[in-house]
Design an enzyme around this catalytic site. Structure first.
Site, PDB file in Angstrom:
ATOM      1  N   HIS A   1       3.936  -6.668   7.954  1.00  0.00           N
ATOM      2  CA  HIS A   1       3.374  -7.488   6.877  1.00  0.00           C
ATOM      3  C   HIS A   1       4.035  -8.853   6.734  1.00  0.00           C
ATOM      4  O   HIS A   1       3.449  -9.758   6.143  1.00  0.00           O
ATOM      5  CB  HIS A   1       3.479  -6.752   5.538  1.00  0.00           C
ATOM      6  CG  HIS A   1       4.843  -6.804   4.930  1.00  0.00           C
ATOM      7  ND1 HIS A   1       5.847  -5.938   5.298  1.00  0.00           N
ATOM      8  CD2 HIS A   1       5.381  -7.623   3.987  1.00  0.00           C
ATOM      9  CE1 HIS A   1       6.937  -6.217   4.610  1.00  0.00           C
ATOM     10  NE2 HIS A   1       6.697  -7.230   3.816  1.00  0.00           N
ATOM     11  N   ARG A   2       5.225  -9.059   7.273  1.00  0.00           N
ATOM     12  CA  ARG A   2       5.938 -10.321   7.027  1.00  0.00           C
ATOM     13  C   ARG A   2       5.252 -11.496   7.708  1.00  0.00           C
ATOM     14  O   ARG A   2       4.802 -11.398   8.844  1.00  0.00           O
ATOM     15  CB  ARG A   2       7.393 -10.213   7.481  1.00  0.00           C
ATOM     16  CG  ARG A   2       8.243  -9.364   6.542  1.00  0.00           C
ATOM     17  CD  ARG A   2       9.717  -9.499   6.863  1.00  0.00           C
ATOM     18  NE  ARG A   2      10.516  -8.633   6.011  1.00  0.00           N
ATOM     19  CZ  ARG A   2      11.127  -9.041   4.891  1.00  0.00           C
ATOM     20  NH1 ARG A   2      11.036 -10.293   4.519  1.00  0.00           N
ATOM     21  NH2 ARG A   2      11.818  -8.195   4.160  1.00  0.00           N
TER      22      ARG A   2
END
Length: 346
Positions: free
Chosen positions: A205-206
């Site tokens: 997700h980063r």
């Protein structure tokens, strides 16, 4: 009765808040929760309040789906209004998100003491927005609750020594409770027809991974190679799923599922053979479940997990020899935090 205003906005913060909110209430203090809306999907937000019995937010600022500057600016404006209305004795913040730094700055400008849970963490990569958020939040905080001795040392290196307390990790508190609760309430293994210790869990997700098309493709390829030997279950963040669709990415051999509740995730990780993630929180949770983790980043703020052989970087050396990590405490960090807050506010 002392009043605490707690700022939450993202999935990991809801999880960390559970034992602390319970401890605050037990200590006879009142708490007003402000949800910034950073994670607004029901599967990324509402489900955690229900499963972990966190008090419902008194405010939902509904700030989301914006760039870092716009999001932080709007949160600052709305958090300031909430703080002026509530007049809290202390503002409590968690972690390293835009909600964290907005809560810290809004309180500091109003001369309200700030308590930062997970203070002192450093990846030493200033290109990560989370690193900037950590540093800014720490430098305006009055109480700094560190999960490890390394975090205490990081703060000392920046000249911060007052109000610093090594309390252990509140995520350990939550994980211990979740292991027990999920055994009777989660049917995730049965639903996905999984046998314990035969599959891995992955999350991405980063922004450093998802916003770079070449890097995202490289990570997906790395995961696909591992999926050839054992199934990989991947709960997909809504933003990551959207980017997959935009770029025509359809990971071969990975089972993509929607975000799941905390108890389902706890049971899924507890019985996994390995975890592959770019999440800071999940790296630690993997250790708490005693599951080896590979971090899909070039550095980690949780260096203890690497030193102790439970974690490694995906492009780094293999696992070190495994040992326990005493720094994370005994599962009573929330109690220690509530005691220290209560003592400060007397």
């Amino acid at each position: 009765m002392p009043q605490i205003l707690t700022v939450l906005g993202a999935r990991p913060q809801f999880i960390k808040a559970s034992p602390v909110s319970h401890a605050i209430a037990k200590a006879g203090m009142s708490e007003v929760i402000v949800h910034t809306g950073q994670h607004f999907d029901a599967l990324m937000s509402d489900v955690f309040f229900d499963e972990l019995a966190i008090p419902r937010p008194a405010y939902n600022l509904e700030v989301n789906s914006l760039g870092h500057g716009a999001m932080t600016g709007r949160m600052l404006e709305k958090l300031e209004a909430a703080m002026l209305a509530e007049k809290p004795d202390l503002v409590l913040i968690y972690g390293d998100t835009n909600s964290t730094v907005a809560g810290a700055l809004a309180a500091a400008k109003l001369h309200i003491p700030v308590a930062h849970i997970e203070a002192g963490l450093r990846s030493f990569n200033r290109r990560m927005p989370e690193e900037i958020n950590r540093v800014l939040a720490d430098h305006v905080s009055t109480l700094l609750f560190c999960p490890t001795r390394t975090a205490v040392q990081n703060l000392a290196a920046e000249g911060i020594t007052r109000g610093v307390h090594a309390v252990g990790d509140v995520m350990f508190d939550t994980t211990l409770a979740a292991i027990e609760r999920s055994a009777g309430r989660s049917a995730i293994l049965e639903r996905l027809a999984l046998t314990p210790k035969t599959y891995s869990v992955a999350t991405i997700h980063r922004a450093e991974n998802t916003d770079d098309p070449a890097r995202l493709a490289q990570i997906v390829d790395w995961l696909e190679q591992r999926a050839r030997t054992a199934p990989i279950i991947m709960p997909v963040h809504p933003r990551t799923r959207k980017l997959f669709a935009q770029r025509g990415i359809s990971p071969a051999g990975l089972t993509l599922i929607d975000p799941i509740g905390y108890l389902d995730m706890a049971r899924l990780v507890h019985h996994a053979a390995a975890v592959f993630t770019d999440s800071g929180g999940l790296q630690k949770e993997a250790y708490f479940h005693r599951v080896p983790c590979v971090t899909l980043r070039d550095e980690t703020e949780w260096v203890e997990t690497v030193d102790a052989g439970w974690n490694r970087l995906w492009q780094g050396p293999d696992f070190a020899e495994r040992r326990d990590i005493p720094d994370y405490g005994e599962g009573n960090a929330a109690h220690l935090i509530s005691e220290l807050i209560a003592g400060t506010l007397k």
